[in-house]
Design a protein around this motif. Structure first.
Motif, PDB file in Angstrom:
ATOM      1  N   LYS A 104       0.803  -1.222   0.000  1.00  0.00           N
ATOM      2  CA  LYS A 104       0.000   0.000   0.000  1.00  0.00           C
ATOM      3  C   LYS A 104       0.840   1.277   0.000  1.00  0.00           C
ATOM      4  O   LYS A 104       0.303   2.361   0.134  1.00  0.00           O
ATOM      5  CB  LYS A 104      -0.934  -0.011   1.214  1.00  0.00           C
ATOM      6  N   ALA A 105       2.149   1.129  -0.139  1.00  0.00           N
ATOM      7  CA  ALA A 105       3.038   2.296  -0.142  1.00  0.00           C
ATOM      8  C   ALA A 105       3.703   2.429  -1.509  1.00  0.00           C
ATOM      9  O   ALA A 105       3.802   1.458  -2.252  1.00  0.00           O
ATOM     10  CB  ALA A 105       4.113   2.138   0.937  1.00  0.00           C
ATOM     11  N   PRO A 106       4.165   3.609  -1.834  1.00  0.00           N
ATOM     12  CA  PRO A 106       4.937   3.770  -3.071  1.00  0.00           C
ATOM     13  C   PRO A 106       6.209   2.927  -2.985  1.00  0.00           C
ATOM     14  O   PRO A 106       6.729   2.693  -1.906  1.00  0.00           O
ATOM     15  CB  PRO A 106       5.285   5.260  -3.108  1.00  0.00           C
ATOM     16  N   LYS A 107       6.694   2.462  -4.111  1.00  0.00           N
ATOM     17  CA  LYS A 107       7.921   1.656  -4.148  1.00  0.00           C
ATOM     18  C   LYS A 107       9.121   2.598  -4.287  1.00  0.00           C
ATOM     19  O   LYS A 107       9.368   3.137  -5.351  1.00  0.00           O
ATOM     20  CB  LYS A 107       7.887   0.661  -5.305  1.00  0.00           C
ATOM     21  N   TYR A 108       9.812   2.814  -3.192  1.00  0.00           N
ATOM     22  CA  TYR A 108      10.953   3.714  -3.177  1.00  0.00           C
ATOM     23  C   TYR A 108      12.140   3.042  -2.506  1.00  0.00           C
ATOM     24  O   TYR A 108      11.976   2.218  -1.613  1.00  0.00           O
ATOM     25  CB  TYR A 108      10.657   4.986  -2.362  1.00  0.00           C
ATOM     26  N   VAL A 109      13.323   3.467  -2.923  1.00  0.00           N
ATOM     27  CA  VAL A 109      14.558   3.198  -2.197  1.00  0.00           C
ATOM     28  C   VAL A 109      15.089   4.561  -1.797  1.00  0.00           C
ATOM     29  O   VAL A 109      15.148   5.481  -2.613  1.00  0.00           O
ATOM     30  CB  VAL A 109      15.603   2.450  -3.057  1.00  0.00           C
ATOM     31  N   CYS A 110      15.448   4.701  -0.545  1.00  0.00           N
ATOM     32  CA  CYS A 110      15.939   5.973  -0.020  1.00  0.00           C
ATOM     33  C   CYS A 110      17.338   5.759   0.556  1.00  0.00           C
ATOM     34  O   CYS A 110      17.539   4.857   1.365  1.00  0.00           O
ATOM     35  CB  CYS A 110      14.986   6.465   1.067  1.00  0.00           C
ATOM     36  N   VAL A 111      18.288   6.566   0.131  1.00  0.00           N
ATOM     37  CA  VAL A 111      19.647   6.529   0.674  1.00  0.00           C
ATOM     38  C   VAL A 111      19.966   7.909   1.241  1.00  0.00           C
ATOM     39  O   VAL A 111      19.778   8.920   0.565  1.00  0.00           O
ATOM     40  CB  VAL A 111      20.701   6.184  -0.405  1.00  0.00           C
ATOM     41  N   VAL A 112      20.432   7.926   2.477  1.00  0.00           N
ATOM     42  CA  VAL A 112      20.898   9.167   3.095  1.00  0.00           C
ATOM     43  C   VAL A 112      22.349   8.967   3.477  1.00  0.00           C
ATOM     44  O   VAL A 112      22.697   7.991   4.146  1.00  0.00           O
ATOM     45  CB  VAL A 112      20.063   9.527   4.346  1.00  0.00           C
ATOM     46  N   MET A 113      23.205   9.855   3.023  1.00  0.00           N
ATOM     47  CA  MET A 113      24.619   9.838   3.391  1.00  0.00           C
ATOM     48  C   MET A 113      24.965  11.237   3.864  1.00  0.00           C
ATOM     49  O   MET A 113      24.867  12.203   3.108  1.00  0.00           O
ATOM     50  CB  MET A 113      25.490   9.443   2.201  1.00  0.00           C
TER      51      MET A 113
END
Length: 143
Positions: A104-113
């Motif tokens: 039920k959520a958008p398909k995202y990959v999140c990277v924080v550096m």
């Protein structure tokens, strides 16, 4: 890297070099059951079919192992990993990478550096706040 520092490479230390986009691409392949698609800066009308870079069972095993890290702060089904990159005698770089896998959520990959930001929990907080407050909608159920 050389075989003499392979032990350090296994835990992300030593002379490892990886870009945030490479980490995001790897996590997207895990979320896609081992299929890596070509990265595109802009969405095109045709979706890349991708190529298998690992067995689906391997991707599922890794995803399952990484799930508990995201479970306590991200408000949808996801998997994640923190990382701290030591840099000479300066404060460490803080890393966090997460893939949203909830139906039920958008398909995202999140990277924080975050450069020289200290421990990885700093990057995790930024990512979780952004995901929960900007990416996820009210229709996504809490875990």
């Amino acid at each position: 890297f050389t075989t003499k520092n392979i032990g350090w490479a296994c835990v992300g230390q030593g002379e490892d070099n990886i870009t945030p986009i490479a980490v995001a691409n790897y996590y997207a392949a895990l979320a896609n059951g081992g299929i890596r698609r070509n990265f595109k800066l802009l969405r095109e009308t045709e979706i890349d079919k991708g190529s298998r870079i690992m067995m689906e069972s391997t991707a599922a095993y890794i995803t399952k192992a990484l799930t508990p890290l995201a479970a306590n702060q991200i408000k949808c089904k996801s998997f994640a990993k923190t990382g701290t990159a030591e840099v000479d005698n300066k404060p460490s770089h803080a890393w966090f990478v997460c893939a949203l896998t909830d139906e039920k959520a958008p398909k995202y990959v999140c990277v924080v550096m975050l450069e020289h930001a200290g421990g990885s929990q700093n990057a995790k907080k930024v990512a979780c706040d952004y995901i929960n407050n900007n990416i996820l909608t009210k229709g996504v159920r809490d875990k």
